[in-house]
Design a protein around this motif. Structure first.
Motif, mmCIF file in Angstrom:
data_model
loop_
_atom_site.group_PDB
_atom_site.id
_atom_site.type_symbol
_atom_site.label_atom_id
_atom_site.label_comp_id
_atom_site.label_asym_id
_atom_site.label_seq_id
_atom_site.Cartn_x
_atom_site.Cartn_y
_atom_site.Cartn_z
ATOM 1 N N ASN A 151 76.244 21.795 26.196
ATOM 2 C CA ASN A 151 75.308 20.790 26.722
ATOM 3 C C ASN A 151 75.049 21.013 28.212
ATOM 4 N N THR A 152 74.953 22.293 28.626
ATOM 5 C CA THR A 152 74.716 22.622 30.036
ATOM 6 C C THR A 152 73.587 23.641 30.166
ATOM 7 N N ALA A 153 73.059 23.772 31.390
ATOM 8 C CA ALA A 153 71.991 24.748 31.650
ATOM 9 C C ALA A 153 72.522 26.167 31.714
ATOM 10 N N SER A 154 73.847 26.334 31.898
ATOM 11 C CA SER A 154 74.410 27.693 31.987
ATOM 12 C C SER A 154 74.869 28.223 30.621
ATOM 13 N N GLY A 155 74.936 27.338 29.602
ATOM 14 C CA GLY A 155 75.363 27.760 28.262
ATOM 15 C C GLY A 155 74.304 28.594 27.565
ATOM 16 N N HIS A 156 74.735 29.542 26.721
ATOM 17 C CA HIS A 156 73.822 30.508 26.092
ATOM 18 C C HIS A 156 73.374 30.076 24.693
ATOM 19 N N PHE A 157 72.231 30.646 24.266
ATOM 20 C CA PHE A 157 71.638 30.395 22.949
ATOM 21 C C PHE A 157 70.668 31.536 22.666
ATOM 22 N N LEU A 158 70.116 31.570 21.452
ATOM 23 C CA LEU A 158 69.034 32.515 21.120
ATOM 24 C C LEU A 158 67.712 31.769 21.262
ATOM 25 N N TYR A 159 66.675 32.469 21.772
ATOM 26 C CA TYR A 159 65.433 31.769 22.112
ATOM 27 C C TYR A 159 64.225 32.664 21.856
ATOM 28 N N VAL A 160 63.126 32.041 21.420
ATOM 29 C CA VAL A 160 61.857 32.770 21.269
ATOM 30 C C VAL A 160 60.721 31.837 21.685
ATOM 31 N N THR A 161 59.769 32.381 22.430
ATOM 32 C CA THR A 161 58.599 31.619 22.869
ATOM 33 C C THR A 161 57.454 32.598 23.113
ATOM 34 N N VAL A 162 56.315 32.097 23.608
ATOM 35 C CA VAL A 162 55.188 32.975 23.924
ATOM 36 C C VAL A 162 55.559 33.813 25.149
ATOM 37 N N PRO A 163 55.544 35.159 25.031
ATOM 38 C CA PRO A 163 55.906 35.971 26.191
ATOM 39 C C PRO A 163 54.860 35.884 27.310
ATOM 40 N N ASP A 164 55.270 36.254 28.537
ATOM 41 C CA ASP A 164 54.342 36.203 29.683
ATOM 42 C C ASP A 164 53.109 37.078 29.463
ATOM 43 N N SER A 165 53.273 38.154 28.667
ATOM 44 C CA SER A 165 52.148 39.071 28.424
ATOM 45 C C SER A 165 51.173 38.541 27.376
ATOM 46 N N GLY A 166 51.508 37.376 26.756
ATOM 47 C CA GLY A 166 50.629 36.796 25.728
ATOM 48 C C GLY A 166 51.158 37.068 24.328
ATOM 49 N N LEU A 167 50.637 36.325 23.371
ATOM 50 C CA LEU A 167 51.125 36.383 21.985
ATOM 51 C C LEU A 167 50.320 37.395 21.178
ATOM 52 N N THR A 168 50.987 38.463 20.690
ATOM 53 C CA THR A 168 50.301 39.427 19.823
ATOM 54 C C THR A 168 50.756 39.268 18.372
ATOM 55 N N THR A 169 52.007 38.822 18.156
ATOM 56 C CA THR A 169 52.533 38.553 16.812
ATOM 57 C C THR A 169 53.085 37.141 16.823
ATOM 58 N N ASP A 170 52.857 36.377 15.739
ATOM 59 C CA ASP A 170 53.253 34.972 15.789
ATOM 60 C C ASP A 170 54.569 34.682 15.085
#
Length: 494
Positions: free
Chosen positions: A208-227
């Motif tokens: 429950n902290t900002a330093s704890g790790h997890f797996l994550y996926v979002t729209v990359p900075d280069s834009g979305l080519t695959t959804d």
């Protein structure tokens, strides 16, 4: 409490700080009313209101980010605080360039289900419960589920045979390689953003902290080519129905970018075994998946990402039961699944708008209307707690209905199911349905209907029923009918 008037060139911040709170349970939540009104029509900005928790060690984690839309009315919200093992403060923040006094306000704060389990009145826990070291009682299924339900960690100690991964030290044999160009990454909130409260899940599940790790996926900075993006488990040994492989995981599906999560099994074929659609809010939601496969298999976890301006999907605290045994064999796929059909129209705004635009009205068949053969498949269970909606279908009589049953989520919240985005509608738009609240008790529960407006958010209840419609044995007579006038809806809604 309201924020004072602002007239400034640069962003001005105000913070409201709670008293010190000693600790909280995994089900702890703070319910409040909030008001966001752009009275001068100058724009609210992206973060007029949000909440964070400040831990004892001065680590801060974002826990709530409401939609920054302007409505001249009070709205209800729930901040899911989760398990915090040491003392903390809650901070409510506002950032504005321009705004009048009272444009941002909060009221009616109340804490719900925040206490840790207390020792029972007698000496023993009731049937189906297990005693914690501290003397409190938890349910049997809360043992080894990746959450400290007891408050002293004792429900997570007898778990040596379980394969647990909180992603703090690495990937624990989970494999992030994928044929998709969109990839899952192992990260933490500090790496995603320390300054923009709308980016990332705000905190991990296990600490429950900002330093704890997890797996994550979002729209990359280069834009979305695959959804879509997927990751997978190592190969696992075959299982059977008396000893299924049980997986617990916690998912954070926040913002319009979250299109949903699917768990698939890859043995000789690839097939889905569990799914959870769309965005569920600003919290970690517990999921349980049981897998039976008579050949070696892998678990695939696949996310769908939409091209919007914020949000994403995170996964943390995956626990595999002792029946999920590692295999030295690699499974060989006989064939890949067929890709989904291409939609008959390219404009998603024309799906479920009550105008047939395709042959056979294909764009209107899965919108929640039971008069279509596939209508019921339009409803998605978005429950996050210990009860959820399940679709019952009788293959011979073709009868179908939804019913409420026990679910795996840990929050003590209501069961909720919703349609896809619908509309807009005209003045005569009407929703009709049959409902039954049956059982031996005098009061079975509450049933209500609300609209979620795509621009204005969750609206007040349109219809509500409380109590009971009949006993279980009088099944036919227990069904009542409801007609609700929805009327004109200018925006898309659910």
């Amino acid at each position: 409490m309201s924020v004072s008037a602002v007239r400034a060139e640069s962003l001005q911040s105000s913070v409201l700080i709670s008293p010190e709170i000693k600790h909280s349970s995994p089900t702890c939540r703070l319910r409040l009313r909030y008001f966001l009104w752009d009275s001068g029509h100058t724009g609210l900005g992206s973060t007029p209101l949000w909440a964070s928790i400040l831990h004892q060690d001065s680590q801060e984690a974002v826990v709530w980010r409401p939609e920054a839309s302007s409505i001249r009315s009070w709205r209800e919200a729930t901040i899911f605080l989760g398990r915090i093992s040491s003392s903390f403060h809650i901070h409510l923040h506002s950032e504005r360039l321009d705004g009048r006094k009272g444009d941002v306000a909060i009221d009616q704060l109340e804490f719900l289900d925040c206490a840790l389990p207390l020792p029972p009145p007698g000496t023993n826990c009731s049937a189906g419960m297990v005693m914690c070291r501290s003397g409190g009682c938890v349910e049997q299924r809360q043992l080894c589920d990746g959450t400290d339900d007891c408050g002293d960690g004792s429900d997570e100690e007898p778990c040596d045979d379980y394969q647990r991964c909180d992603f703090e030290e690495g990937l624990c044999k989970w494999d992030l390689r994928s044929i998709s160009r969109l990839k899952w990454i192992r990260t933490n909130q500090e790496n995603i953003s320390r300054t923009d409260p709308r980016k990332g899940p705000g905190r991990d599940h296990s600490n429950n902290t900002a330093s704890g790790h997890f797996l994550y996926v979002t729209v990359p900075d280069s834009g979305l080519t695959t959804d879509w993006a997927s990751f997978q488990s190592p190969p696992l040994e075959p299982t059977n129905s008396s000893h299924p492989c049980k997986m617990v995981m916690y998912t954070h599906q926040f913002g319009p970018r979250s299109g949903g999560l699917t768990v698939l099994v890859a043995d000789r074929l690839i097939y889905p075994v569990w799914e959870r659609g769309g965005a569920l809010g600003d919290l970690w939601v517990k999921a349980e998946v049981e897998i039976v496969s008579n050949s070696p298999f892998q678990i695939l976890i696949m996310a769908a990402i939409r091209d919007f301006d914020y949000g994403g999907i995170a996964v943390d605290s995956i626990v595999l039961s002792p029946e999920c045994r590692l295999s030295s064999e690699n499974n060989t796929l006989e064939k890949l699944p067929n890709p989904p059909k291409h939609p008959c129209i390219d404009d998603p705004e024309k799906m479920c708008d009550f105008h047939p635009d395709c042959a056979d009205a294909e764009d209107e068949t899965q919108c929640g209307d039971f008069s279509y053969a596939e209508g019921s498949s339009g409803w998605t269970d978005t429950s996050i707690g210990s009860q959820g909606w399940i679709l019952y279908k009788n293959s011979t009589t073709k009868a179908e209905y939804f019913y409420v049953a026990e679910a795996a989520g840990q929050q003590l919240t209501e069961a909720q199911t919703r349609t896809p985005l619908l509309g807009p509608t005209g003045p005569a738009c009407n929703l009709s349905f049959d409902f039954a609240l049956t059982g031996s008790l005098d009061h079975i529960g509450e049933l209500s209907v609300r609209v979620i407006d795509s621009l204005l958010g969750l609206r007040p209840k349109l219809w509500e029923y409380s109590g009971k419609t009949g006993a279980e044995e009088e099944e036919e007579a227990a069904w009542h009918h409801a007609d609700i006038l929805l009327g004109v809806m200018k925006n898309r809604f659910q």
